[in-house]
Design an enzyme around this catalytic site. Structure first.
Site, PDB file in Angstrom:
ATOM      1  N   LYS A  46       5.521  -0.506  -1.931  1.00 58.13           N
ATOM      2  CA  LYS A  46       6.002   0.879  -1.918  1.00 58.13           C
ATOM      3  C   LYS A  46       5.877   1.435  -3.334  1.00 58.13           C
ATOM      4  CE  LYS A  46       8.437   4.629  -0.830  1.00 58.13           C
ATOM      5  NZ  LYS A  46       7.808   5.708  -0.015  1.00 58.13           N
ATOM      6  N   SER A  79       9.286  12.765   5.048  1.00 62.42           N
ATOM      7  CA  SER A  79       9.698  13.266   3.741  1.00 62.42           C
ATOM      8  C   SER A  79      10.712  12.284   3.177  1.00 62.42           C
ATOM      9  CB  SER A  79      10.300  14.669   3.836  1.00 62.42           C
ATOM     10  OG  SER A  79      10.608  15.136   2.528  1.00 62.42           O
ATOM     11  N   CYS A  82       2.312  12.140  -4.269  1.00 64.23           N
ATOM     12  CA  CYS A  82       3.529  12.184  -3.451  1.00 64.23           C
ATOM     13  C   CYS A  82       3.927  13.626  -3.197  1.00 64.23           C
ATOM     14  CB  CYS A  82       4.691  11.448  -4.114  1.00 64.23           C
ATOM     15  SG  CYS A  82       6.225  11.648  -3.169  1.00 64.23           S
ATOM     16  N   GLY A 130      -6.118   6.763   6.424  1.00 62.52           N
ATOM     17  CA  GLY A 130      -5.892   7.983   7.195  1.00 62.52           C
ATOM     18  C   GLY A 130      -6.379   7.855   8.622  1.00 62.52           C
ATOM     19  N   GLY A 157      -1.320   2.985   7.659  1.00 62.24           N
ATOM     20  CA  GLY A 157       0.008   3.533   7.391  1.00 62.24           C
ATOM     21  C   GLY A 157       0.797   3.772   8.663  1.00 62.24           C
TER      22      GLY A 157
HETATM   23  C1  DHB Z   1       6.499   9.318  -0.567  1.00 69.53           C
HETATM   24  C2  DHB Z   1       5.520   9.898   0.197  1.00 69.53           C
HETATM   25  C3  DHB Z   1       4.218   9.836  -0.220  1.00 69.53           C
HETATM   26  O1  DHB Z   1       3.205  10.383   0.494  1.00 69.53           O
HETATM   27  C4  DHB Z   1       3.908   9.191  -1.390  1.00 69.53           C
HETATM   28  O2  DHB Z   1       2.636   9.141  -1.797  1.00 69.53           O
HETATM   29  C5  DHB Z   1       4.887   8.607  -2.155  1.00 69.53           C
HETATM   30  C6  DHB Z   1       6.194   8.670  -1.731  1.00 69.53           C
HETATM   31  C7  DHB Z   1       7.889   9.404  -0.153  1.00 69.53           C
HETATM   32  O3  DHB Z   1       8.304  10.457   0.353  1.00 69.53           O
HETATM   33  O4  DHB Z   1       8.636   8.422  -0.361  1.00 69.53           O
END
Ligand code: DHB
Length: 308
Positions: A43, A68, A127, A246, A268
Site C-alpha cells: 500500500k 476514496s 493519488c 486497469g 486491483g
Molecule cells: C489512494 C488512492 C489512490 O488511487 C492512490 O493512488 C493512493 C491512495 C487512497 O485513497 O488511499
C-alpha cells in the site's frame, strides 16, 4: 512461462497486485507472498501512519469500483520493516510511496537508499483522494521538479505510478519529462479520478468522503488503461518498462495489456473482489491463451499490437 523482468529484477509471474487493495497490513502482504503473484507491492506509504477518510469509502458495482480511501496506511517505517519479513517469499518486494509533499517523498526515498530486500520503489504521482492535494502527475512541471530531486538521492530501481491521461498532447508532455530520468518503469494507470457512482433507489451517493466522488476502477477503465500503456510504450525510452494496470479480471485482459506493451500486469479491483486466487486463475487463463497462440513466453507478443 509467464516470467518477466523489470529493470533487472526477475519475476516468476508477470501478474501481481496493484497498490491499494489488501496490501496494507503484514498479514495481507504475507497472503500475497504465499500466492502465485509475481511480486509483493505495498500500500502507498506516507511518512506517518494515517487512518484515511471516513467510511464507507469503497463501493463495488457489477462493472467495477469507486474508492476514496484517503491513504490509510501503517506509515513508512512499517513497510520498510516488512522488507525483512518479505524475504521468506521467493519474490520481489516493491514499496509504494505517496508522500503528502515533495519533501516527504524525498525524505522517504533518502531513507530507502541502500536498503536490502526492497527490489524497487513505485513512486505514486496519482493519488486522487486526499482533499486539497492535487495529483502531481497532472502537473508536468511539478512532476519534473519532483523527479529532479528524487534522482539526486535514489539508489534502488524507481518507477512512477501515473494517472490516466486523455488528451494526446498530454502524453507527449509527460513522456518528455519521464524520458529525462533513468526510470526503471512506469505503471499505467491509477484509478480514473473523481468519478461519481450513485444509488438511484436511495437517491444517494455510495461513499462518504468528498460528496461521493472517488477513483474508478474495473471494467470501464480498461480501454483507458490500454491507451495509456500503448502510448507510453511507443513514447518512452526502451529501457523504461511499462507496467499495465486497469480493468484486468481475466487472462485475456492481461494478454491485451501485454500486447499493448506491458512487461507486467497489476490487478486491483478484481483482487479486492476475489482475493489472492485471482493470481493463479488469471495466470492459468493467460497460459492457456499463450499455448493456443503458440507463444512460449510473454516477449513473443509483448508490444506487438498490430495497426490497420
Ligand atoms: C489512494 C488512492 C489512490 O488511487 C492512490 O493512488 C493512493 C491512495 C487512497 O485513497 O488511499
Amino acid at each position: 512461462s509467464l516470467a518477466t523482468s523489470i529493470a533487472g529484477v526477475s519475476l516468476s509471474s508477470c501478474l501481481y497486485n496493484a497498490s491499494g487493495p489488501l496490501c496494507t497490513t503484514a498479514e495481507e502482504l504475507d497472503a500475497i507472498g504465499n500466492s502465485e503473484a509475481g511480486a509483493i507491492l505495498s500500500k502507498s506509504a506516507t511518512l506517518e501512519k494515517r487512518a484515511g477518510n471516513p467510511e464507507p469509502r469503497y463501493f463495488e458495482t457489477p462493472w467495477g469500483s469507486i474508492n476514496s480511501m484517503g491513504l490509510p496506511n501503517e506509515g513508512f517505517q512499517y513497510y520498510l520493516d516488512y522488507a525483512s519479513r518479505a524475504e521468506a517469499f521467493a519474490k520481489p518486494y516493491i514499496m509504494s510511496i505517496s508522500g503528502l509533499s515533495h519533501q516527504d517523498n524525498v525524505d522517504m526515498i533518502k531513507a530507502l537508499a541502500g536498503q536490502k530486500h526492497i527490489a524497487a520503489i513505485e513512486l505514486n504521482l496519482s493519488c486522487p483522494n486526499v482533499p486539497g492535494k492535487p495529483q502531481t502527475g497532472y502537473d508536468f512541471e511539478q512532476s519534473r521538479a519532483l523527479l529532479q530531486r528524487v534522482f539526486e538521492h535514489v539508489s534502488l530501481p524507481l518507477g512512477v505510478k501515473l494517472p490516466p491521461y486523455f488528451d494526446l498532447p498530454h502524453f507527449d508532455m509527460m513522456a518528455a519529462v519521464l524520458n529525462d530520468y533513468p526510470l526503471a518503469f512506469v505503471t499505467c494507470v491509477n484509478s480514473i479520478g473523481n468519478g461519481l457512482v450513485i444509488d438511484p433507489e436511495s437517491e444517494s451517493v455510495v461513499i462518504k468522503p468528498k460528496s461521493g466522488f472517488g477513483g474508478i476502477g474495473g471494467d470501464f477503465i480498461k480501454p483507458t488503461a490500454l491507451a495509456n500503456v500503448r502510448k507510453f510504450y511507443t513514447l518512452l525510452n526502451k529501457d523504461i518498462a511499462i507496467i499495465g494496470c486497469g480493468g484486468v479480471k481475466s487472462g485475456l485482459d492481461a494478454f491485451e495489456h501485454i500486447l499493448c506493451g506491458a512487461s507486467a500486469v497489476q490487478i486491483g479491483t478484481q483482487f479486492m473482489r476475489e482475493g489472492t486466487t485471482c493470481f493463479s486463475r488469471i495466470a492459468r487463463e493467460l497460459g492457456e491463451i499463450m499455448q493456443q497462440k503458440g507463444y512460449a513466453d510473454i516477449t513473443s507478443f509483448q508490444g506487438k499490437l498490430r495497426s490497420l
